[in-house]
Write an enzyme that holds these catalytic residues in place. Sequence first.
Site, PDB file in Angstrom:
ATOM      1  N   ILE A  21       0.731  -1.492   0.225  1.00  0.00           N
ATOM      2  CA  ILE A  21      -0.101  -0.041  -0.141  1.00  0.00           C
ATOM      3  C   ILE A  21       1.067   1.250   0.309  1.00  0.00           C
ATOM      4  CG2 ILE A  21      -2.021  -0.903   0.835  1.00  0.00           C
ATOM      5  CD1 ILE A  21      -1.108  -0.108   3.809  1.00  0.00           C
ATOM      6  N   ALA A  22       1.920   1.333   0.539  1.00  0.00           N
ATOM      7  CA  ALA A  22       2.961   2.577   0.370  1.00  0.00           C
ATOM      8  C   ALA A  22       4.520   1.807   0.603  1.00  0.00           C
ATOM      9  CB  ALA A  22       2.691   3.380   1.280  1.00  0.00           C
ATOM     10  N   GLY A  24       8.218   3.258   0.365  1.00  0.00           N
ATOM     11  CA  GLY A  24       9.061   5.238   1.152  1.00  0.00           C
ATOM     12  C   GLY A  24      10.682   5.095   0.834  1.00  0.00           C
ATOM     13  N   GLY A  25      12.192   5.494   1.425  1.00  0.00           N
ATOM     14  CA  GLY A  25      13.133   5.541   1.145  1.00  0.00           C
ATOM     15  C   GLY A  25      13.629   4.323   1.776  1.00  0.00           C
ATOM     16  N   MET A  26      12.643   4.094   3.340  1.00  0.00           N
ATOM     17  CA  MET A  26      13.245   2.769   3.960  1.00  0.00           C
ATOM     18  C   MET A  26      13.384   2.044   3.772  1.00  0.00           C
ATOM     19  SD  MET A  26      14.502   5.376   7.620  1.00  0.00           S
ATOM     20  CE  MET A  26      12.730   5.372   7.745  1.00  0.00           C
ATOM     21  N   ALA A  27      11.632   1.637   3.566  1.00  0.00           N
ATOM     22  CA  ALA A  27      10.589   0.277   3.457  1.00  0.00           C
ATOM     23  C   ALA A  27       9.507   0.479   3.130  1.00  0.00           C
ATOM     24  CB  ALA A  27      10.207   0.246   5.207  1.00  0.00           C
ATOM     25  N   VAL A  29       5.501  -0.960   2.858  1.00  0.00           N
ATOM     26  CA  VAL A  29       4.294  -1.321   3.461  1.00  0.00           C
ATOM     27  C   VAL A  29       3.226  -2.230   3.084  1.00  0.00           C
ATOM     28  CG1 VAL A  29       2.276   0.132   5.439  1.00  0.00           C
ATOM     29  CG2 VAL A  29       4.561   1.113   4.978  1.00  0.00           C
ATOM     30  N   LYS A  44       5.652  -2.543   8.253  1.00  0.00           N
ATOM     31  CA  LYS A  44       6.205  -1.834   6.824  1.00  0.00           C
ATOM     32  C   LYS A  44       7.155  -3.114   7.256  1.00  0.00           C
ATOM     33  CE  LYS A  44       6.946   2.544   8.380  1.00  0.00           C
ATOM     34  NZ  LYS A  44       6.808   2.544   6.947  1.00  0.00           N
ATOM     35  N   ASP A 138      12.248  12.748  10.715  1.00  0.00           N
ATOM     36  CA  ASP A 138      11.309  12.282   9.950  1.00  0.00           C
ATOM     37  C   ASP A 138      10.093  12.778   9.788  1.00  0.00           C
ATOM     38  OD1 ASP A 138      11.905  11.963   7.225  1.00  0.00           O
ATOM     39  OD2 ASP A 138      11.465  10.263   7.253  1.00  0.00           O
TER      40      ASP A 138
END
Length: 676
Positions: A21-22, A24-27, A29, A44, A138
């Site tokens: 569903i998402a 990002g730069g680290m993980a 989701v 995550k 963040d």
Amino acid sequence: MTDREPQGQLLDGRYRVGPRIARGGMASVHEALDLRLHRTVAVKIMHPGLGDGTDFAARFVREARAAAKLSHPNVVAVYDQGEDDGTVFLAMELVTGHTLRDTIAKESPMSPARALALLEPVVSALAAAHRAGIVHRDVKPENVLIADDGRVKVADFGLAKAVGTDTQHTATGGVLIGTVSYLAPELVSEGTSDARADVYAVGVMLYELLTGSKPHEGETPIQVAYKHVHEDVPAPSLRASGVPSYVDALVARATARDRSQRPADASVLLHHLHRVSQALSSGVSDDEDLTQDLTPLLAAIPAPAAGSAPVEEHRVGDTSPEVWEPEELTGLADPDGDPSAEPGAGPSTAAAAAGPTRPARPASRPASRPASRPAPRPAGRRRWRGPVVLLLALLLASGVGLGAWWFGWARYETVPTVLGQSRASAVQELEEAGFEVDLADGVYSESVDKNHVVSSTPAPGERVLPGETVTLVLSLGVEKYPVPGLEGLTTDAARAALAEVQLELGRVKEKFSEKVESGLVIRHDPAEGKQLRPGSVVDVVVSKGRRPLNVGDWVGKDADRAEQTLERKGLVVDRSQEQYDNTVPEGFVIAQNPQGGTLFRGETVTLVVSLGPDLVTVPSVRAQGVESARQELEALGFVVETREASGYLGLGYVFSQDPSAGERIPRGSTITLTLI
């Protein structure tokens, strides 16, 4: 499971990973099903290779546990953390909705009141985290989730610290935690951060909500980071209309480049935000006192261009200005290029290796002319005058310094931070600190529990004389009002009654009622006494009066069926009237009253029911004189006809009759007599 799509995998024997569903730069989701508790969660999953193996996993576990301790309605709850075959994951509350970034894209630029309403729960969540010793690091719109029901929640507490601990950040090779558009200057130039870095990020988000654009933009992240260090965030009113000066001041205070000029933490920022929100809700267009109170003491001056003389930032009355140089942006090259930079000084310079540069010492002045020798002074006078003057100067300086220290600082006490605390706890802490406590009128709050402190005056962190009064504003809890009783009211009266408790009339549905007069409320939803927030709607059902019932035409139809149908509609049937009828069969309706139309429930329909034909036994009139026979038959209701028999003799007696004697025929039937 390190390089392939995790969907369908089972983590830790418990979480069945669903669609992503998402990312990002680290993980990334994913939606997941918790097989143990049979609930849907968000998982995550950290990207492969992030961090440094076991050290990173240990840090991630520590920070996840710290974040899990946060219990706040505006914080995404952390349920579980684990590692499965090298995959580090975090199980969290699943928030179905969108992010603040989506809201910015759709609504910005927005009004100050709307912007502060969106940020208030964010700052409340950060305040709870800061009180627990957790810095987010963040804060950005992508980490602010807005559920479909309007709840606002902040995600990813502690994850930036888990990734960034012991990690050198440089312009090229290192990891710079946090989206560059929201990085505090000290994170860029020093690599250090505290709660005030979160405050800075909130200030940048407020600017973006008000204007629809970020305060610092550039072609590369390095250029944006450079501007954070060397340029102040501009006033939102320069780009958006309708922004009061005290809102500009709030943005300036939160985004001050000198972190000592920012609110100490989110609790203090929340107090300022409440003051500004109250001014906005009161319709105040300009508040000089509030603006002056919020404006940071340092007036921001743009940083000098490379190679120019240093430019100073002045506090009013300050004799020791702080000098900023472009070199203070450690590890970041001038985005426009610096031709005077030394060869070999690249952007990978470590953050701690640089500092403010000193101006070069001026060269010795050439001796262009001989110096004249001064006239000799008496030796004795020189011996005692210098020490005395020096002593007097020291005493004077000491006295002035002590006086300034005492009157300007030492005799004041710092107001403790009691925001969010219960009434008893806040009063006890303030009284123990030597202050008097007064309670102002309470205010409603979406984020502060009932009877907990919303704000204090003087504000937390201010220094005031001991024994002064600190006024606390306590929360009345979430603003709710009971639904009044609306039964029996007209629609207009119901709307007025709801408006008195800040509720609104919703859908109006009409329905027939045998008990409630037309135009009056029969019932409403929610019911009377239900507590609702201001602006909530109440649906009502209004009477259309009694339902008209169609009687119908039942003449010539079966009376039993007519009775059943009419009684099923709620009408009363009177069929006491019965009569013979030669044309209507027995048991059928001869007549009714009323003849069709409509009636209301309980009213009466009268039916006249046929008994069938009226049958009479035919008597024998053979051998009687024709007149005597006629009289007898007509007396019984028959019609008499005569005819002469063949071979008629003229005697005038009845020879035969038809129908014959003994038959039962309807009254009014014709009997034919044959005469001889």
